[in-house]
Design a protein around this motif. Structure first.
Motif, PDB file in Angstrom:
ATOM      1  N   GLU A 203       1.326  -1.006   0.357  1.00 29.94           N
ATOM      2  CA  GLU A 203       0.050  -0.039   0.211  1.00 29.94           C
ATOM      3  C   GLU A 203       0.730   0.941   0.014  1.00 29.94           C
ATOM      4  O   GLU A 203       1.582   1.458   0.937  1.00 29.94           O
ATOM      5  CB  GLU A 203      -0.852   0.188   1.260  1.00 29.94           C
ATOM      6  N   GLY A 204       1.129   2.432  -1.001  1.00 28.33           N
ATOM      7  CA  GLY A 204       1.332   3.175  -1.177  1.00 28.33           C
ATOM      8  C   GLY A 204       2.876   3.464  -1.468  1.00 28.33           C
ATOM      9  O   GLY A 204       3.618   4.257  -1.107  1.00 28.33           O
ATOM     10  N   ASN A 205       2.432   2.069  -1.915  1.00 29.99           N
ATOM     11  CA  ASN A 205       4.121   1.520  -2.546  1.00 29.99           C
ATOM     12  C   ASN A 205       5.401   1.830  -1.939  1.00 29.99           C
ATOM     13  O   ASN A 205       6.734   1.646  -1.887  1.00 29.99           O
ATOM     14  CB  ASN A 205       4.779   2.658  -3.573  1.00 29.99           C
ATOM     15  N   TYR A 206       5.236   1.155  -0.469  1.00 32.11           N
ATOM     16  CA  TYR A 206       6.124   0.887   0.926  1.00 32.11           C
ATOM     17  C   TYR A 206       5.060   0.261   2.178  1.00 32.11           C
ATOM     18  O   TYR A 206       5.278   0.317   3.079  1.00 32.11           O
ATOM     19  CB  TYR A 206       6.117   2.533   1.965  1.00 32.11           C
ATOM     20  N   GLY A 207       5.160  -0.975   1.457  1.00 33.49           N
ATOM     21  CA  GLY A 207       4.475  -2.795   2.554  1.00 33.49           C
ATOM     22  C   GLY A 207       6.085  -2.343   3.516  1.00 33.49           C
ATOM     23  O   GLY A 207       7.088  -2.733   3.416  1.00 33.49           O
ATOM     24  N   ARG A 208       5.167  -2.748   4.468  1.00 27.04           N
ATOM     25  CA  ARG A 208       6.196  -2.522   6.000  1.00 27.04           C
ATOM     26  C   ARG A 208       5.976  -4.216   5.932  1.00 27.04           C
ATOM     27  O   ARG A 208       4.955  -4.757   5.835  1.00 27.04           O
ATOM     28  CB  ARG A 208       4.902  -2.011   6.936  1.00 27.04           C
TER      29      ARG A 208
ATOM     30  N   GLY B  23       3.368  -6.539   8.953  1.00 25.81           N
ATOM     31  CA  GLY B  23       2.424  -6.257   7.990  1.00 25.81           C
ATOM     32  C   GLY B  23       2.606  -4.700   7.761  1.00 25.81           C
ATOM     33  O   GLY B  23       1.515  -4.679   6.517  1.00 25.81           O
ATOM     34  N   ASN B  24       2.562  -4.388   8.746  1.00 28.62           N
ATOM     35  CA  ASN B  24       1.967  -2.679   8.802  1.00 28.62           C
ATOM     36  C   ASN B  24       2.562  -2.389   9.940  1.00 28.62           C
ATOM     37  O   ASN B  24       3.476  -2.899  10.531  1.00 28.62           O
ATOM     38  CB  ASN B  24       0.314  -2.357   8.423  1.00 28.62           C
ATOM     39  N   HIS B  25       2.168  -1.120  10.267  1.00 31.17           N
ATOM     40  CA  HIS B  25       2.712  -0.285  11.723  1.00 31.17           C
ATOM     41  C   HIS B  25       1.188   0.097  11.855  1.00 31.17           C
ATOM     42  O   HIS B  25       0.230  -0.334  11.355  1.00 31.17           O
ATOM     43  CB  HIS B  25       3.585   0.828  11.575  1.00 31.17           C
ATOM     44  N   ALA B  26       1.686  -0.660  13.589  1.00 34.47           N
ATOM     45  CA  ALA B  26       0.092  -0.534  14.401  1.00 34.47           C
ATOM     46  C   ALA B  26      -1.050   0.872  14.344  1.00 34.47           C
ATOM     47  O   ALA B  26      -2.073   0.997  14.573  1.00 34.47           O
ATOM     48  CB  ALA B  26       0.788  -0.643  15.485  1.00 34.47           C
ATOM     49  N   THR B  27      -0.245   2.115  14.024  1.00 31.46           N
ATOM     50  CA  THR B  27      -0.983   3.040  15.227  1.00 31.46           C
ATOM     51  C   THR B  27      -1.356   3.988  13.724  1.00 31.46           C
ATOM     52  O   THR B  27      -2.661   4.596  13.479  1.00 31.46           O
ATOM     53  CB  THR B  27      -0.174   4.420  14.826  1.00 31.46           C
ATOM     54  N   SER B  28      -1.606   3.396  12.139  1.00 31.51           N
ATOM     55  CA  SER B  28      -2.270   3.890  11.251  1.00 31.51           C
ATOM     56  C   SER B  28      -1.590   3.024   9.972  1.00 31.51           C
ATOM     57  O   SER B  28      -0.693   2.271   9.522  1.00 31.51           O
ATOM     58  CB  SER B  28      -1.150   4.883  10.758  1.00 31.51           C
ATOM     59  N   PRO B  29      -3.191   2.456   9.408  1.00 26.08           N
ATOM     60  CA  PRO B  29      -2.869   1.001   8.720  1.00 26.08           C
ATOM     61  C   PRO B  29      -3.322   1.839   6.858  1.00 26.08           C
ATOM     62  O   PRO B  29      -3.838   1.809   6.575  1.00 26.08           O
ATOM     63  CB  PRO B  29      -3.882   0.680   8.823  1.00 26.08           C
ATOM     64  N   ASP B  30      -1.434   2.021   6.801  1.00 26.17           N
ATOM     65  CA  ASP B  30      -1.526   2.447   5.884  1.00 26.17           C
ATOM     66  C   ASP B  30      -0.378   2.057   4.766  1.00 26.17           C
ATOM     67  O   ASP B  30       0.487   2.809   3.726  1.00 26.17           O
ATOM     68  CB  ASP B  30      -1.907   4.459   5.460  1.00 26.17           C
ATOM     69  N   ARG B  31       0.034   1.384   5.064  1.00 25.48           N
ATOM     70  CA  ARG B  31       1.261   1.096   4.773  1.00 25.48           C
ATOM     71  C   ARG B  31       1.881  -1.016   4.531  1.00 25.48           C
ATOM     72  O   ARG B  31       2.920  -1.289   4.765  1.00 25.48           O
ATOM     73  CB  ARG B  31       2.758   1.212   5.302  1.00 25.48           C
ATOM     74  N   THR B  32       0.010  -1.338   4.546  1.00 26.96           N
ATOM     75  CA  THR B  32       0.172  -2.646   4.663  1.00 26.96           C
ATOM     76  C   THR B  32       1.430  -3.593   3.106  1.00 26.96           C
ATOM     77  O   THR B  32       1.116  -3.468   2.231  1.00 26.96           O
ATOM     78  CB  THR B  32      -1.252  -2.988   4.404  1.00 26.96           C
ATOM     79  N   PHE B  33       1.620  -4.644   3.787  1.00 26.97           N
ATOM     80  CA  PHE B  33       1.912  -5.552   3.060  1.00 26.97           C
ATOM     81  C   PHE B  33       1.924  -6.429   2.420  1.00 26.97           C
ATOM     82  O   PHE B  33       0.620  -6.928   2.797  1.00 26.97           O
ATOM     83  CB  PHE B  33       3.443  -6.486   3.612  1.00 26.97           C
ATOM     84  N   ALA B  34       2.575  -6.728   1.237  1.00 27.37           N
ATOM     85  CA  ALA B  34       1.041  -6.940   0.403  1.00 27.37           C
ATOM     86  C   ALA B  34       1.895  -9.218  -0.366  1.00 27.37           C
ATOM     87  O   ALA B  34       2.971  -8.316  -0.680  1.00 27.37           O
ATOM     88  CB  ALA B  34       0.860  -6.527  -0.867  1.00 27.37           C
TER      89      ALA B  34
END
Length: 176
Positions: free
Chosen positions: A43-48, A146-157
């Motif tokens: 997500e956003g080209n930066y999957g955590r 798979g992301n970070h806890a405070t804002s779900p805007d860097r989800t890993f695919a």
């Protein structure tokens, strides 16, 4: 070895909470590693891949993520005056293929530069932002895969397997 965890790139995460073993992992020097098989840059080209950060830019804590623009890895580490941000060389990650990734940070180093690895090979780094001050305290933050806890805007695919966190900097032979 078991089944990897699948992440949908839209909202799936795995929260490991906060525990003394992973609190302030990089303040004294540490290592994070995982096997990944990304199907997209996220997500956003930066999957955590993994994060223990308070914000998207890891002003507190840290984050290991994909960098879709460079098709590689990005690591951020929060410091009191300036976040440290390092990008690995172009084309370090391949979509739809398994690869072992690791970040090693040696807090005793005066250079304050981490080392990123893919499949046991150290990657050349570009410094986007040199850290300044002291490492921030992340004890109140949840470790999230798979992301970070405070804002779900860097989800890993894709898939993540065998995530590991070490409270010491591992050397190149241990990473390999």
């Amino acid at each position: 070895i078991g089944d990897a965890r699948q992440f949908d790139g839209a909202g799936s995460t795995l929260s490991l909470g906060s525990a003394a073993a992973v609190d302030n992992l990089f303040a004294g020097g540490g290592t994070v590693s995982a096997w990944i098989r990304p199907t997209d840059w996220g997500e956003g080209n930066y999957g955590r891949i993994a994060s223990k950060a308070s914000t998207v830019t890891a002003t507190t804590g840290w984050a290991l993520q994909l960098d879709g623009a460079r098709r590689s890895l990005l690591f951020e580490l929060g410091f009191s005056s300036q976040v440290g941000r390092w990008r690995a060389a172009m084309d370090g990650i391949t979509l739809n293929d398994w690869q072992h990734v690791a970040v090693v940070y040696d807090a005793s180093s005066t250079a304050h530069v981490p080392q990123l690895y893919v499949n046991g090979v150290a990657l050349a780094l570009t410094v986007d932002s040199a850290p300044a001050g002291t490492a921030t305290n992340d004890a109140a933050l949840a470790l999230t895969i798979g992301n970070h806890a405070t804002s779900p805007d860097r989800t890993f695919a894709g898939a993540i397997d065998e995530f590991r966190a070490y409270a010491t900097p591992r050397n190149a032979a241990q990473i390999a």
